[in-house]
Design an enzyme around this catalytic site. Structure first.
Site, short mmCIF file in Angstrom:
data_model
loop_
_atom_site.label_atom_id
_atom_site.label_comp_id
_atom_site.label_asym_id
_atom_site.label_seq_id
_atom_site.Cartn_x
_atom_site.Cartn_y
_atom_site.Cartn_z
N LYS A 150 -75.77 -51.60 24.29
CA LYS A 150 -75.65 -50.89 25.57
C LYS A 150 -75.55 -49.40 25.27
O LYS A 150 -74.67 -48.95 24.55
CB LYS A 150 -74.39 -51.32 26.35
N GLU A 182 -57.56 -34.95 22.62
CA GLU A 182 -58.94 -34.61 22.29
C GLU A 182 -59.56 -33.91 23.51
O GLU A 182 -59.62 -34.49 24.59
CB GLU A 182 -59.71 -35.89 21.97
N GLU A 185 -64.93 -47.16 16.23
CA GLU A 185 -65.04 -45.78 15.73
C GLU A 185 -64.64 -44.88 16.88
O GLU A 185 -65.39 -44.75 17.86
CB GLU A 185 -66.49 -45.48 15.31
N CYS A 227 -66.76 -36.13 17.41
CA CYS A 227 -65.48 -36.82 17.19
C CYS A 227 -64.68 -36.18 16.07
O CYS A 227 -63.46 -36.17 16.10
CB CYS A 227 -65.76 -38.27 16.84
#
Ligand code: NAD
Length: 485
Positions: A181, A386, A257, A291
Site C-alpha cells: 500500500k 518529531e 521503521e 526520519c
C-alpha cells in the site's frame, strides 16, 4: 489512468494493480492529489476499500505456491528486469515525486537506490540457507528457511520508491508474494512501479500495489488473517496502531521503521566546518522531511558561537527555495498543507520557549525557511517531538557526560552522531548513544547499504539492509529425521 493537469499533460497511472490487472476501486472512489508547489490538482487516484484490499491479499495468496517453488535464479530474473526498467525511468519517477510531494528533482536519490536494491536482491535468494546437526544420536536435524506467504508492505511518502524496493525486493527474493500500500500523499511512483512490474511480466498476484488511506486499506492489511508478515515504514504513532492490530488478529510478524529526533554532538576538538556543513545538510535535506535528520544539535559551549555561525551560513546557502522541478532548486515546499500547518505550530511553540535565530515561515506557499532555535529548554515539545520540517534546535553542553545524557533523553533512537577528533571519546560515545546507527564525524542521510538500519526504542523493531532484509522475510523451521545407525 488520469491526465496530469499540473506541469504536464502526459498520462500517468493512478489505478490499483491487483492480480496482474489495473483496475479502479470497486466502488469507483478516488482521492485528489495536490501539487504542494503549484497547489493545483495533479491527479485523481483510486482509493482502495476493504473489498479491494481483501482482493489483493487473495490474489497474493493464490500466487504464493508457484512463486515459492521457483528457484532463486528464476525469481531473480524478474527482479533484474525490474531493476533495469526502474533505471530507464528514473527521470519520470523524479518528476512524479516532485509533482506529488514537492521533492526537488536535484535531490532525487530514491530511483537509483531502488534500482540498486532490486539488482542486489535479484542475486540474493540463494543465500536463504539454514544449518544441520548430527548431535542427537540416531537423528539428522535440519534448519531450513522458508517464506511466510503473503507479506504486506506499507510505506510513507518521503522516500517512497526506495522503501518500495527495500521491502518488496527482499520479500520476493525470499519467495513471498506481496501486497504493497502506497502513501496517500505519494501514490504515483508506486503506481508507475506497478506498470513496470506488469511490463516485466511477473506472474499475476505475485506483486499487488494498492493506493488509499491508512483506514481502511492499511488497517485491513494490518488485521488481515492471511497476511503473515507486515513490513511498515512511517510514524511511531501509526506503528503502534499496526502492532496492536497485528497482535489482535493473527500475531503476524511486524517490522517497524519509525520516526526519529536524532541528536548530533559537536565537541570542541571537532572539525567545525565539516560538522556544520554535514549537520546542516542533514536537517535541510528534503526540507527536513527525513526520519533520520539530526533535528537536535548539541555543541560544546566553548565553540558554540563559532559553530553556530558556520552552521547558519551552510544551512542558508544549501537551501535554494523554488520550483522543485527546476534542477537548481534544493529546497522544496513541505509535502502538503497539513504538514506545513504542523511545522508552523511547532515554530509558534519554539518562539515562545526559545530563541528563533534564523528562518521561520517563508510566507510563500507551503515553504518553511531553514530554521534554527537556540537555548530551548530540554523538556520543550520542539526538543522532544518529531517536527518533520527544516527546523533544528541547537543547544549547548559543558561535559561529555551531559552531552550523552541530553542526546539519550528521548523515546526515539534512530541515528546519533558525534563529531570529535578524540578516538577514545568517539568510542565511548558510540557505545553509550541509544541509536540504531551512530555516525562518527559523519551524519545522516549517510548510511551503509550492507549494514543494518533501524531504530532503538520507539524508532522501530527490526532492521533493513542488504545482508539483513532477506532473513526478515523468512520463517525458520527445524526438520528432525530419525535414522537407524
Ligand atoms: P504515517 O505513519 O502517517 O503513514 C505511513 C503509512 O501508513 C501511509 O501509507 C499511511 O496511509 C499508512 N497508515 C496510516 N494509518 C494506518 C493504519 N491505521 N494502519 C495501517 N496503515 C496506516 O507516516 P508518514 O507521514 O507517511 O511518514 C512520515 C513518518 O515516517 C515520519 O515519522 C518518519 O520519521 C517516518 N519514517 C521512518 C523511516 C525509517 O526508516 N525509520 C523512514 C522514512 C520515514
Amino acid at each position: 489512468m488520469t491526465q496530469t493537469t499540473g506541469s504536464s499533460t502526459e498520462s500517468i497511472e493512478t489505478r490499483l494493480f491487483i492480480n496482474g490487472e489495473f483496475q479502479p476501486a470497486s466502488d469507483g472512489k478516488t482521492f485528489s492529489l495536490i501539487n504542494p508547489f503549484t497547489r493545483e490538482p495533479v491527479a485523481e487516484v483510486a482509493q482502495a476499500n476493504e473489498e479491494d484490499t481483501n482482493k489483493a491479499v487473495a490474489a497474493a495468496k493464490a500466487a504464493f505456491p508457484a512463486w515459492r517453488d521457483l528457484s532463486p535464479s528464476d525469481r531473480g530474473a524478474y527482479l533484474h528486469k525490474l531493476a533495469a526498467l526502474i533505471r530507464e525511468n528514473i527521470g519520470e519517477f523524479a518528476r512524479l515525486e516532485s509533482l506529488s510531494t514537492g521533492k526537488p528533482v536535484s535531490r532525487y536519490i530514491d530511483g537509483p537506490a531502488a534500482a540498486e536494491t532490486f539488482s542486489y536482491f535479484a542475486e540474493a535468494g540463494w543465500t536463504a540457507q539454514g544449518s544441520s546437526s548430527l548431535n542427537t544420536p540416531g537423528h539428522l536435524g535440519l534448519l531450513v528457511k522458508q517464506p511466510f506467504g503473503v507479506v504486506a508492505c506499507i510505506i510513507p511518502w518521503n522516500v517512497p520508491l526506495a522503501f518500495f524496493a527495500f521491502k518488496v525486493a527482499p520479500a520476493l527474493a525470499a519467495g513471498n508474494t506481496v501486497v504493497l500500500k502506497s502513501s496517500e500523499k505519494a501514490p504515483l511512483t508506486s503506481a508507475l512501479a506497478a506498470r513496470l512490474i506488469e511490463k516485466v511480466g511477473f506472474p499475476p498476484g505475485v506483486v499487488n500495489v494498492i493506493s488509499g488511506f491508512g483506514t481502511p486499506a492499511g488497517s485491513t492489511l494490518a488485521s488481515h488473517m492471511d497476511v503473515r508478515c507486515l513490513s511498515f515504514t512511517g510514524s511511531s504513532f501509526t506503528g503502534q496502531k499496526i502492532q496492536t492490530a497485528a497482535a489482535e488478529s493473527n500475531m503476524k510478524v511486524v517490522h517497524l521503521e519509525l520516526g526519529g529526533k536524532s541528536p548530533a554532538l559537536v565537541f570542541d576538538d571537532a572539525d567545525l566546518e565539516s560538522a556544520a556543513q554535514q549537520t546542516s545538510l542533514s536537517i535541510q535535506f528534503f526540507s527536513g522531511q527525513t526520519c533520520m535528520a539530526n533535528s537536535r544539535v548539541y555543541v560544546q559551549e566553548t565553540v558554540a558561537e563559532k559553530f553556530l555561525a558556520l552552521f547558519k551560513e551552510s544551512f542558508g546557502a544549501g537551501a535554494i527555495l523554488g520550483n522543485p522541478l527546476e534542477p537548481t532548486t534544493s529546497h522544496g515546499p513541505q509535502v502538503d498543507q497539513l504538514q506545513y500547518d504542523r511545522v508552523k505550530s511547532y515554530l509558534a511553540i519554539g518562539e515562545k520557549e526559545g530563541k528563533m535565530s534564523m528562518g521561520g515561515d517563508a510566507e510563500n506557499g507551503l515553504f518553511i525557511k531553514p530554521t534554527v532555535f537556540e537555548n530551548v529548554p530540554e523538556d520543550s515539545r520542539i526538543v522532544k517531538e518529531e517536527i518533520f520540517g527544516p527546523v533544528v534546535v541547537i543547544n549547548t553542553f559543558k561535559t561529555e557526560e551531559e552531552a550523552i545524557e541530553k542526546a539519550n533523553a528521548t523515546e526515539f533512537g534512530l541515528y546519533a552522531s558525534v563529531f570529535t577528533k578524540d578516538i577514545d571519546r568517539a568510542v565511548r560515545a558510540s557505545k553509550l548513544l541509544e541509536a540504531g546507527t551512530v555516525g562518527v564525524n559523519c551524519t545522516s542521510p549517510f548510511k551503509l547499504n550492507d549494514l543494518p538500519f533501524g531504530g532503538y526504542k520507539m524508532s522501530g523493531i527490526g532492521r533493513e539492509g542488504y545482508m539483513h532484509s532477506l532473513d526478515a522475510f523468512l520463517e525458520t523451521k527445524t526438520i528432525i529425521i530419525r535414522a537407524s545407525s
